[in-house]
Design a protein around this motif. Structure first.
Motif, PDB file in Angstrom:
ATOM      1  N   VAL A  41      23.244 -18.796 -25.316  1.00 40.99           N
ATOM      2  CA  VAL A  41      24.395 -19.148 -24.926  1.00 40.99           C
ATOM      3  C   VAL A  41      25.108 -18.032 -25.345  1.00 40.99           C
ATOM      4  O   VAL A  41      25.836 -17.185 -24.963  1.00 40.99           O
ATOM      5  CB  VAL A  41      25.127 -20.289 -25.335  1.00 40.99           C
ATOM      6  CG1 VAL A  41      26.703 -20.551 -24.566  1.00 40.99           C
ATOM      7  CG2 VAL A  41      24.008 -20.639 -23.634  1.00 40.99           C
ATOM      8  N   GLU A  42      25.309 -17.812 -27.294  1.00 42.30           N
ATOM      9  CA  GLU A  42      26.342 -17.024 -27.671  1.00 42.30           C
ATOM     10  C   GLU A  42      25.908 -15.595 -27.609  1.00 42.30           C
ATOM     11  O   GLU A  42      26.776 -15.105 -27.466  1.00 42.30           O
ATOM     12  CB  GLU A  42      26.160 -17.519 -29.510  1.00 42.30           C
ATOM     13  CG  GLU A  42      27.628 -17.172 -29.692  1.00 42.30           C
ATOM     14  CD  GLU A  42      27.000 -17.965 -31.548  1.00 42.30           C
ATOM     15  OE1 GLU A  42      27.028 -16.840 -31.940  1.00 42.30           O
ATOM     16  OE2 GLU A  42      26.593 -19.060 -31.482  1.00 42.30           O
ATOM     17  N   ALA A  43      24.870 -15.556 -27.694  1.00 42.89           N
ATOM     18  CA  ALA A  43      24.203 -13.976 -27.513  1.00 42.89           C
ATOM     19  C   ALA A  43      24.271 -13.367 -25.891  1.00 42.89           C
ATOM     20  O   ALA A  43      25.034 -12.596 -25.934  1.00 42.89           O
ATOM     21  CB  ALA A  43      22.977 -14.025 -27.819  1.00 42.89           C
ATOM     22  N   THR A  44      24.119 -14.094 -25.178  1.00 39.11           N
ATOM     23  CA  THR A  44      24.481 -13.895 -23.942  1.00 39.11           C
ATOM     24  C   THR A  44      25.389 -13.515 -23.308  1.00 39.11           C
ATOM     25  O   THR A  44      26.602 -12.548 -22.618  1.00 39.11           O
ATOM     26  CB  THR A  44      23.941 -15.124 -22.942  1.00 39.11           C
ATOM     27  OG1 THR A  44      22.701 -15.023 -23.176  1.00 39.11           O
ATOM     28  CG2 THR A  44      23.497 -14.357 -21.066  1.00 39.11           C
ATOM     29  N   TYR A  45      27.244 -14.893 -24.004  1.00 43.61           N
ATOM     30  CA  TYR A  45      28.182 -14.611 -24.266  1.00 43.61           C
ATOM     31  C   TYR A  45      28.751 -13.761 -24.684  1.00 43.61           C
ATOM     32  O   TYR A  45      29.371 -12.536 -24.088  1.00 43.61           O
ATOM     33  CB  TYR A  45      28.849 -15.847 -24.194  1.00 43.61           C
ATOM     34  CG  TYR A  45      30.376 -15.799 -24.176  1.00 43.61           C
ATOM     35  CD1 TYR A  45      30.735 -16.359 -22.922  1.00 43.61           C
ATOM     36  CD2 TYR A  45      31.410 -15.909 -25.128  1.00 43.61           C
ATOM     37  CE1 TYR A  45      31.291 -16.870 -22.467  1.00 43.61           C
ATOM     38  CE2 TYR A  45      32.247 -16.223 -24.948  1.00 43.61           C
ATOM     39  CZ  TYR A  45      33.182 -16.970 -23.385  1.00 43.61           C
ATOM     40  OH  TYR A  45      34.049 -17.148 -23.358  1.00 43.61           O
ATOM     41  N   GLY A  46      27.819 -13.645 -25.547  1.00 44.57           N
ATOM     42  CA  GLY A  46      28.168 -11.986 -26.466  1.00 44.57           C
ATOM     43  C   GLY A  46      28.363 -10.705 -26.184  1.00 44.57           C
ATOM     44  O   GLY A  46      29.171  -9.379 -25.604  1.00 44.57           O
ATOM     45  N   VAL A  47      27.326 -10.319 -25.308  1.00 44.37           N
ATOM     46  CA  VAL A  47      26.894  -9.271 -24.469  1.00 44.37           C
ATOM     47  C   VAL A  47      28.523  -9.141 -23.201  1.00 44.37           C
ATOM     48  O   VAL A  47      28.730  -8.153 -22.806  1.00 44.37           O
ATOM     49  CB  VAL A  47      25.730  -9.449 -23.798  1.00 44.37           C
ATOM     50  CG1 VAL A  47      25.261  -8.307 -22.651  1.00 44.37           C
ATOM     51  CG2 VAL A  47      24.153  -9.434 -23.809  1.00 44.37           C
ATOM     52  N   ALA A  48      28.385 -10.435 -22.865  1.00 47.48           N
ATOM     53  CA  ALA A  48      29.529 -10.322 -21.213  1.00 47.48           C
ATOM     54  C   ALA A  48      30.965 -10.181 -21.636  1.00 47.48           C
ATOM     55  O   ALA A  48      31.351  -8.711 -22.068  1.00 47.48           O
ATOM     56  CB  ALA A  48      29.480 -11.795 -20.530  1.00 47.48           C
ATOM     57  N   PHE A 101      23.173  -2.219 -25.774  1.00 56.51           N
ATOM     58  CA  PHE A 101      22.381  -2.342 -26.505  1.00 56.51           C
ATOM     59  C   PHE A 101      22.590  -3.955 -27.450  1.00 56.51           C
ATOM     60  O   PHE A 101      22.097  -3.289 -28.325  1.00 56.51           O
ATOM     61  CB  PHE A 101      22.913  -1.033 -27.139  1.00 56.51           C
ATOM     62  CG  PHE A 101      22.930   0.637 -26.281  1.00 56.51           C
ATOM     63  CD1 PHE A 101      21.255   1.057 -27.154  1.00 56.51           C
ATOM     64  CD2 PHE A 101      23.138   1.607 -26.025  1.00 56.51           C
ATOM     65  CE1 PHE A 101      21.151   2.065 -26.666  1.00 56.51           C
ATOM     66  CE2 PHE A 101      23.296   2.464 -25.991  1.00 56.51           C
ATOM     67  CZ  PHE A 101      21.864   2.842 -25.688  1.00 56.51           C
ATOM     68  N   TYR A 102      23.876  -4.075 -27.061  1.00 57.12           N
ATOM     69  CA  TYR A 102      24.530  -5.363 -27.946  1.00 57.12           C
ATOM     70  C   TYR A 102      23.158  -6.471 -27.842  1.00 57.12           C
ATOM     71  O   TYR A 102      22.527  -7.236 -28.489  1.00 57.12           O
ATOM     72  CB  TYR A 102      25.148  -6.035 -27.450  1.00 57.12           C
ATOM     73  CG  TYR A 102      26.117  -7.006 -28.269  1.00 57.12           C
ATOM     74  CD1 TYR A 102      26.479  -7.136 -29.438  1.00 57.12           C
ATOM     75  CD2 TYR A 102      26.378  -7.734 -27.434  1.00 57.12           C
ATOM     76  CE1 TYR A 102      26.353  -8.565 -30.089  1.00 57.12           C
ATOM     77  CE2 TYR A 102      25.960  -9.859 -28.700  1.00 57.12           C
ATOM     78  CZ  TYR A 102      26.957  -9.203 -29.409  1.00 57.12           C
ATOM     79  OH  TYR A 102      26.627 -10.755 -29.940  1.00 57.12           O
ATOM     80  N   GLY A 103      22.648  -6.222 -25.967  1.00 51.05           N
ATOM     81  CA  GLY A 103      21.585  -7.375 -25.580  1.00 51.05           C
ATOM     82  C   GLY A 103      20.479  -6.602 -26.684  1.00 51.05           C
ATOM     83  O   GLY A 103      19.625  -7.959 -26.982  1.00 51.05           O
ATOM     84  N   ARG A 104      20.275  -5.214 -26.420  1.00 50.65           N
ATOM     85  CA  ARG A 104      18.739  -5.123 -27.456  1.00 50.65           C
ATOM     86  C   ARG A 104      18.729  -5.485 -28.799  1.00 50.65           C
ATOM     87  O   ARG A 104      17.995  -5.931 -29.493  1.00 50.65           O
ATOM     88  CB  ARG A 104      18.291  -3.499 -27.723  1.00 50.65           C
ATOM     89  CG  ARG A 104      18.316  -3.015 -25.938  1.00 50.65           C
ATOM     90  CD  ARG A 104      17.083  -2.728 -25.615  1.00 50.65           C
ATOM     91  NE  ARG A 104      16.009  -2.648 -26.518  1.00 50.65           N
ATOM     92  CZ  ARG A 104      15.713  -1.410 -26.417  1.00 50.65           C
ATOM     93  NH1 ARG A 104      15.910  -0.754 -25.776  1.00 50.65           N
ATOM     94  NH2 ARG A 104      14.409  -1.295 -26.783  1.00 50.65           N
ATOM     95  N   TYR A 105      19.973  -5.241 -29.850  1.00 48.43           N
ATOM     96  CA  TYR A 105      20.332  -5.712 -31.042  1.00 48.43           C
ATOM     97  C   TYR A 105      20.361  -7.143 -30.894  1.00 48.43           C
ATOM     98  O   TYR A 105      19.770  -7.853 -31.780  1.00 48.43           O
ATOM     99  CB  TYR A 105      21.592  -5.710 -30.528  1.00 48.43           C
ATOM    100  CG  TYR A 105      21.979  -5.880 -32.742  1.00 48.43           C
ATOM    101  CD1 TYR A 105      21.585  -5.163 -33.864  1.00 48.43           C
ATOM    102  CD2 TYR A 105      22.734  -7.131 -32.724  1.00 48.43           C
ATOM    103  CE1 TYR A 105      21.993  -5.661 -35.191  1.00 48.43           C
ATOM    104  CE2 TYR A 105      23.390  -7.094 -33.893  1.00 48.43           C
ATOM    105  CZ  TYR A 105      22.836  -6.694 -35.145  1.00 48.43           C
ATOM    106  OH  TYR A 105      23.332  -7.439 -36.114  1.00 48.43           O
ATOM    107  N   LYS A 106      20.269  -8.228 -30.179  1.00 45.78           N
ATOM    108  CA  LYS A 106      20.482  -9.310 -30.078  1.00 45.78           C
ATOM    109  C   LYS A 106      18.623  -9.938 -30.060  1.00 45.78           C
ATOM    110  O   LYS A 106      18.597 -11.273 -29.519  1.00 45.78           O
ATOM    111  CB  LYS A 106      21.087 -10.596 -29.171  1.00 45.78           C
ATOM    112  CG  LYS A 106      22.397  -9.878 -29.752  1.00 45.78           C
ATOM    113  CD  LYS A 106      22.557 -11.216 -31.282  1.00 45.78           C
ATOM    114  CE  LYS A 106      23.923 -10.536 -32.277  1.00 45.78           C
ATOM    115  NZ  LYS A 106      23.972 -11.706 -33.243  1.00 45.78           N
TER     116      LYS A 106
END
Lengths: 252, 181
Positions: A41-48, A101-106
């Motif tokens: 959840v945290e990473a997906t929210y972070g992508v947005a 790229f944030y999604g890839r990084y995570k």
């Protein structure tokens, strides 16, 4: 129609309030969708959030670069909100790139993440249409239909309301497909195929649409490209999953 | 859900063809602008519709008499928040380009008293014109406030901007029209 909202002595721009509310609802829906799809959840929210923030900053910087002569003597104007001005395409490009790229990084999986982002993206599009309806410059073509709305005494298609209904319908499709437990990627692709097809149809009823030099609607061209792209990807996913697995080759 | 690759290809081709057909059907006719014609509403490339209006103190201003310098025509109303936001930019432009560009505010449907009081309260020095019967607003097809129209020294509409015009865009457009003189 309602460019501002008056609360006591204060005057607030309607569009700004709708954008803020839209961003809040979109991020909340993304968080819930990520939970429902059992994602990080945290990473997906972070992508947005990363996509949103980078998009806004990039759009503003691109605008400042375009009109640098006016800002060079007035550096505070770069961050002064009243002189707001944004270059939308730069914001979209850098926002999407940063989110990717944030999604890839995570290490987020592509299709499930897109599925979780879908309700947020659709909500953002609904908010854009709502802001345009309440306080924007858009208006529809002339109509004699009973649901036409009077704009300065002339009956017109409420084209932004059509877009809002379309966005809600696409959200409904996303919800149904997720509920049925469709494979990853299908909720995103089906919802956006429907939304793109709808915008392709509806933009014909916008009287002040963006046009190419030849008079073609730019939104329709983009929507058709997205529709075909979504259908091709859906086809690849579906046919891949039903085609018989290659049998092991037997030595001759 | 479709299962075979052939079925998908057929349906994607049908969707693409229908989409292209709809885009072609929706295509809008692009008319070559002619500066020889007067229009009812401002169209880029056409002469701006002429009008004569008065300031609250009775000074008459006729648009066509401003030929020879760029004109920035800003449609506004006292109740319009975004109009208030952008008015200091017009005031600054009026000071900066005084004598070289005419900055004019055209009110929408309010009385001379309201326009006068508003101008004094906001310390506006450029002319604010009264259009209490909305004749010019209707003729200019003003559907949303604020709307700003940039008119070059020949009286030809160069651009119509709906919504707030910020300082940067305002100066950019004025200087562009002055360079083209």
């Amino acid at each position: 129609m309602f460019p501002t909202i008056n609360i006591g002595p204060f005057v607030f721009p309607t569009a700004g309030i709708v954008y803020l509310l839209g961003a809040y609802v979109a991020l909340t829906l993304i968080e819930r969708a990520a939970k429902r799809l059992a994602l990080n959840v945290e990473a997906t929210y972070g992508v947005a959030v990363v996509g949103l923030l980078v998009g806004i900053v990039a759009a503003r910087l691109a605008f400042v670069a375009e009109y640098w002569a006016s800002f060079s003597q007035n550096l505070i104007g770069i961050i002064w909100p009243l002189t707001s001005g944004y270059t939308v395409w730069a914001g979209l490009f850098f926002g999407v790139a940063a989110a990717f790229f944030y999604g890839r990084y995570k290490n987020l999986p592509l299709w499930p993440t897109l599925d979780a982002l879908t309700p947020g993206l659709l909500t953002a599009l609904i908010a854009l249409s709502l802001a345009d309806f309440l306080a924007g410059p858009g208006y529809g073509t002339l109509t004699s239909m009973p649901w036409g709305m009077s704009v300065f005494g002339i009956r017109r298609h409420p084209v932004q309301v059509y877009e809002i209904v379309l966005g809600v319908a696409a959200l409904g499709v996303w919800w149904l497909v997720v509920k049925r437990g469709a494979p990853a990627g299908q909720p995103f692709l089906l919802a956006f195929a429907l939304y793109s097809a709808g915008r392709l149809f509806l933009d014909a009823y916008r009287d002040n649409a963006l046009l190419t030099a030849d008079g073609y609607h730019i939104v329709q061209i983009v929507a058709l490209a997205l529709l075909v792209g979504c259908l091709v990807l859906l086809a690849r996913q579906t046919t891949r999953s039903v085609e018989p697995k290659p049998t092991e080759s037997t030595p001759v | 859900m479709l299962r075979s690759r052939f079925e998908w290809i057929i349906w994607i081709a049908v969707a693409a063809l229908m989409g292209v057909a709809w885009i072609v059907v929706s295509k809008e006719e692009v008319k070559e602008p002619s500066i020889l014609t007067l229009t009812e509403a401002p169209i880029v490339g056409h002469l701006a519709p002429d009008f004569t209006l008065q300031t609250p103190i009775g000074e008459r201003i006729t648009l066509s008499e401003l030929r020879g310098q760029p004109v920035v025509l800003n449609f506004w109303a006292s109740w319009c928040g975004p109009c208030r936001v952008e008015m200091p930019f017009f005031e600054r432009a009026q000071m900066k380009y005084n004598g070289k560009t005419a900055v004019i505010g055209v009110n929408q449907g309010e009385s001379a008293n309201i326009v006068q009081e508003f101008g004094v309260r906001q310390a506006i020095s450029y002319p604010l014109l009264v259009d209490d019967d909305n004749s010019v607003n209707l003729n200019y097809n003003i559907n949303s406030l604020p709307t700003t129209i940039f008119i070059d020294p020949d009286g030809v509409v160069q651009e119509v901007i709906v919504g707030i015009v910020n300082q940067a865009v305002l100066e950019d457009r004025i200087e562009g029209m002055m360079r083209a003189e």
